[in-house]
Design an enzyme around this catalytic site. Structure first.
Site, mmCIF file in Angstrom:
data_model
loop_
_atom_site.group_PDB
_atom_site.id
_atom_site.type_symbol
_atom_site.label_atom_id
_atom_site.label_comp_id
_atom_site.label_asym_id
_atom_site.label_seq_id
_atom_site.Cartn_x
_atom_site.Cartn_y
_atom_site.Cartn_z
ATOM 1 N N HIS A 1 17.972 48.494 -10.663
ATOM 2 C CA HIS A 1 18.669 49.685 -11.155
ATOM 3 C C HIS A 1 18.033 50.958 -10.614
ATOM 4 O O HIS A 1 18.734 51.860 -10.125
ATOM 5 C CB HIS A 1 18.649 49.692 -12.692
ATOM 6 C CG HIS A 1 19.358 50.858 -13.302
ATOM 7 N ND1 HIS A 1 20.704 50.855 -13.579
ATOM 8 C CD2 HIS A 1 18.908 52.084 -13.678
ATOM 9 C CE1 HIS A 1 21.056 52.012 -14.104
ATOM 10 N NE2 HIS A 1 19.973 52.785 -14.177
ATOM 11 N N GLU A 2 16.703 51.031 -10.678
ATOM 12 C CA GLU A 2 16.032 52.245 -10.216
ATOM 13 C C GLU A 2 16.154 52.403 -8.704
ATOM 14 O O GLU A 2 16.265 53.522 -8.194
ATOM 15 C CB GLU A 2 14.565 52.230 -10.647
ATOM 16 C CG GLU A 2 14.326 52.024 -12.134
ATOM 17 C CD GLU A 2 15.157 52.918 -13.038
ATOM 18 O OE1 GLU A 2 15.502 54.044 -12.631
ATOM 19 O OE2 GLU A 2 15.483 52.484 -14.162
ATOM 20 N N ASP B 1 18.484 64.774 -24.423
ATOM 21 C CA ASP B 1 17.827 63.573 -24.941
ATOM 22 C C ASP B 1 18.566 63.016 -26.158
ATOM 23 O O ASP B 1 18.617 61.801 -26.369
ATOM 24 C CB ASP B 1 16.378 63.873 -25.337
ATOM 25 C CG ASP B 1 15.467 64.050 -24.141
ATOM 26 O OD1 ASP B 1 15.815 63.584 -23.046
ATOM 27 O OD2 ASP B 1 14.404 64.675 -24.307
ATOM 28 N N GLU C 1 24.462 57.467 -13.951
ATOM 29 C CA GLU C 1 24.149 56.155 -14.527
ATOM 30 C C GLU C 1 25.282 55.142 -14.413
ATOM 31 O O GLU C 1 25.043 53.957 -14.188
ATOM 32 C CB GLU C 1 23.729 56.319 -15.990
ATOM 33 C CG GLU C 1 22.447 57.123 -16.175
ATOM 34 C CD GLU C 1 21.237 56.473 -15.499
ATOM 35 O OE1 GLU C 1 21.324 55.316 -15.041
ATOM 36 O OE2 GLU C 1 20.188 57.138 -15.444
ATOM 37 N N GLU D 1 13.641 56.751 -12.110
ATOM 38 C CA GLU D 1 13.951 56.663 -10.686
ATOM 39 C C GLU D 1 13.332 57.760 -9.843
ATOM 40 O O GLU D 1 13.968 58.288 -8.921
ATOM 41 C CB GLU D 1 15.478 56.690 -10.505
ATOM 42 C CG GLU D 1 16.169 57.976 -10.958
ATOM 43 C CD GLU D 1 16.598 58.009 -12.405
ATOM 44 O OE1 GLU D 1 17.462 58.837 -12.760
ATOM 45 O OE2 GLU D 1 16.083 57.205 -13.211
ATOM 46 N N TYR E 1 26.102 54.830 -19.064
ATOM 47 C CA TYR E 1 25.824 53.666 -18.234
ATOM 48 C C TYR E 1 27.019 52.712 -18.184
ATOM 49 O O TYR E 1 27.550 52.413 -17.107
ATOM 50 C CB TYR E 1 24.606 52.896 -18.771
ATOM 51 C CG TYR E 1 23.298 53.624 -18.698
ATOM 52 C CD1 TYR E 1 22.333 53.265 -17.771
ATOM 53 C CD2 TYR E 1 22.989 54.655 -19.585
ATOM 54 C CE1 TYR E 1 21.104 53.906 -17.709
ATOM 55 C CE2 TYR E 1 21.773 55.311 -19.536
ATOM 56 C CZ TYR E 1 20.831 54.940 -18.601
ATOM 57 O OH TYR E 1 19.625 55.592 -18.545
ATOM 58 N N HIS F 1 19.366 53.969 -7.847
ATOM 59 C CA HIS F 1 19.341 55.427 -8.044
ATOM 60 C C HIS F 1 18.945 56.178 -6.768
ATOM 61 O O HIS F 1 19.189 57.380 -6.663
ATOM 62 C CB HIS F 1 18.360 55.795 -9.153
ATOM 63 C CG HIS F 1 18.980 55.889 -10.508
ATOM 64 N ND1 HIS F 1 20.057 56.707 -10.790
ATOM 65 C CD2 HIS F 1 18.657 55.268 -11.680
ATOM 66 C CE1 HIS F 1 20.370 56.594 -12.068
ATOM 67 N NE2 HIS F 1 19.546 55.727 -12.636
#
Length: 606
Positions: A288-289, A368, A311, A264, A376, A292
């Site tokens: 979705h992006e 990560d 998220e 995003e 999410y 954001h």
């Protein structure tokens, strides 16, 4: 608030603006140049500015032409080194300039040879700074709670084009012998993980005054077709969250090695080429992006331990947009699909794992490593629960607007969100019924069963039941003729159910062969369909799927697809040797983030 994933002194000094002047060297695979930081002392007696760095070469640090003293701490695993700069006591300036260059192994940057691109003629560079990789691209306070504006001057070899997560993409550039120089400006404060750059043989197609698409020149027409409706998505987002504050919105179609579905980056969403289904059936990733742009980019989690605020909220806004564009049944059907992704992640990690909490403890942890569907979908389901608690969508829609307005351009924590919710609803009795700590801190599955419209699901279940009960004898190609694209994906998900009758049927390789002849899953141009189909076949030990799966793994770099498929092959009777050999030989195809995670999945030591 301290950030366990940053070595910077965030509580003492804050960077407010960065001005970059950099050039690219594709042969050496480095960025080099200078970064000038405008900072503010939060504590008047602060005399040191600490920045996060990782594998950077530092040449000089100065203020108003005066060289400053500096040092680097010892390397701390994935977090790199703290750059400690002695701030001048006798100079009034609040600017520091650092001359630096990146390493060829910078985890934020992927350098592609011409052969690794779609066009095969020119090299390509792209960045991926989320979560804590910006520190390998430039010295910075690499924490989401630090929001800064930035400007940049970027010089690249002819005939390449540079674009960034800023205004200025597509503007005129200056030329000198062998180079082009581009200028950018991001006037809205952003976190370091949202700084982004891409350089390659890029073309642009506009969809109006604020939206458009970028892609390699040979891919621009396909990209323009697939993403032609992005203006409608942005306009729908404004109905949900308020004014779009970033001025421009472009989509950049990335090379195949891009490890995520989308990223995003403000003004410039990066998206995977696996979205090119040819029928616009996978554009929900773009929705979705776009979402954001409000939740994540404007309202940002203060640390990665509160990542669900980015998220989970964005999944909620995404489904609000889908509801506006395609109806509420489609939005809630998407939510049902998210429940499977959530439960799959929890099954993989275990119900007591720290990473299954909404707010995990990330002390000493690379963010990560915590990446999964939990922030999410568990986050979405919590927000849905809060919506139902307060009286439903009509009431909660106004809360969404108020939330975005309250925390716009502001880092937010889970507790701050809780306090705002309670204040907004005047501590109504239902607020006291919400077990906030249980939602935030308890690992495992959802503590409630949210109810969603299942009308689109019912047809999927009926077809699955027919196949399982009679081994596909009455099946025909027309069974899925009227299915929406998301229903086909859900149908394939249902065939992976754990119930005994389904598991037994899906081990029948002859039945799988029949289903493929009828429905042509293996011939689909939809990457989501292929991924699910390969998954079913590998679990059934259908060994003739090995070659198509390997070909798919070498054509995409999206971790959503490659990690599960490599793991399945590794644990199968027929695919372990091929999985290890393929990854070992082709490792350079994948982004450094994906490569690191795949090596762990395949138990390959560095």
């Amino acid at each position: 608030m301290a950030d366990p994933c940053s070595l910077a002194n965030l509580h003492e000094v804050r960077v407010r603006h960065v001005d970059l002047n950099i050039s690219l060297d594709f042969e050496k695979r480095i960025l080099k140049g200078s970064a000038t930081y405008t900072y503010e002392k939060l504590e008047s007696k602060a005399c040191i500015l600490k920045l996060d760095t990782k594998k950077l070469t530092l040449h000089n640090i100065e203020c108003d032409g005066n060289t400053l003293e500096w040092s680097l701490s010892e390397t701390q695993q994935e977090f790199g080194q703290a750059l400690q700069i002695q701030l001048p006591a006798n100079i009034e300036s609040n600017k520091v300039t650092i001359l630096f260059e990146t390493s060829p192994e910078a985890s934020a940057l992927q350098w592609l040879s011409p052969e690794q691109t779609a066009g095969k003629e020119h090299p390509f560079l792209f960045s991926q700074c989320q979560a804590i990789h910006a520190r390998s691209m430039l010295p910075c306070q690499d924490s989401p709670q630090v929001k800064m504006t930035y400007s940049a001057t970027v010089t690249v070899p002819k005939p390449l084009t540079a674009i960034m997560s800023a205004l200025g993409n597509g503007n005129d550039y200056t030329e000198s012998e062998g180079t082009r120089t581009f200028k950018f400006n991001q006037p809205v404060p952003v976190s370091s993980y949202l700084m982004a750059i891409a350089v390659g043989d890029l073309s642009h197609k506009s969809f109006g005054t604020r939206c458009g698409v970028w892609a390699e020149s040979c891919m621009i027409e396909k990209a323009a077709f697939e993403f032609a409706n992005v203006e409608n998505f942005v306009a729908a987002g404004e109905k949900v969250c308020g004014e779009y504050k970033w001025t421009k919105y472009d989509v950049l179609l990335m090379p195949p090695s891009f490890p995520y579905g989308g990223m995003e980056n403000p003004c410039l969403t990066f998206v995977t080429p696996t979205l090119l289904a040819g029928d616009r059936s996978l554009v929900d990733v773009v929705i979705h992006e776009i979402a954001h742009s409000w939740t994540g980019n404007l309202v940002t989690a203060k640390t990665w331990e509160h990542f669900w605020l980015n998220e989970g909220w964005t999944m909620f806004v995404q489904r609000k947009i889908i509801g506006l564009l395609r109806g509420q049944a489609a939005a809630e059907f998407d939510a049902i699909g998210g429940l499977k992704a959530l439960n799959d992640s929890i099954d993989l990690m275990g119900e007591t794992h720290n990473f299954t909490k909404l707010t995990p403890d990330l002390t000493g942890v690379d963010p990560d490593d915590a990446f999964s569907s939990v922030p999410y979908e568990k986050g979405f389901n919590f927000i849905w629960f809060l919506q139902e608690k307060c009286g439903g969508a009509t009431i909660f829609d106004k809360f969404v607007l108020a939330y975005v307005k309250e925390f716009s351009e502001t880092p937010v924590t889970s507790n701050a969100f809780k306090e705002f919710y309670e204040k907004y609803f005047n501590n109504a009795p239902f607020c006291k019924e919400i077990e906030w700590d249980m939602w935030f801190k308890s690992p495992g599955r959802l503590p409630v069963d949210n109810s969603f419209d299942s009308s689109l699901l019912d047809a999927c279940i009926a077809l699955k039941t027919k196949i399982i009960s009679n081994k596909g004898l009455d099946c025909k190609a027309e069974d899925i003729k009227d299915f929406q694209p998301q229903q086909i994906l859900k149908f394939l998900d249902l065939l992976q159910d754990e119930e005994k009758s389904c598991q037994t049927a899906m081990k029948d390789t002859e039945l799988l062969q029949k289903l493929d002849m009828l429905y042509e899953f293996s011939k689909s141009g939809n990457a989501e369909v292929k991924w699910r189909w390969f998954t079913l076949c590998i679990k059934a030990e259908k060994d003739d799927i090995l070659q198509p799966t390997i070909e798919f793994l070498l054509s995409v770099g999206r971790m959503k697809f490659v990690r599960p498929l490599y793991r399945l092959l590794f644990n199968s009777k027929f695919g372990r040797e091929a999985a290890v050999a393929t990854f070992t030989k082709e490792r350079s195809r994948y982004h450094p983030i994906a490569s690191k995670m795949l090596a762990k999945d395949l138990h390959i030591t560095p």
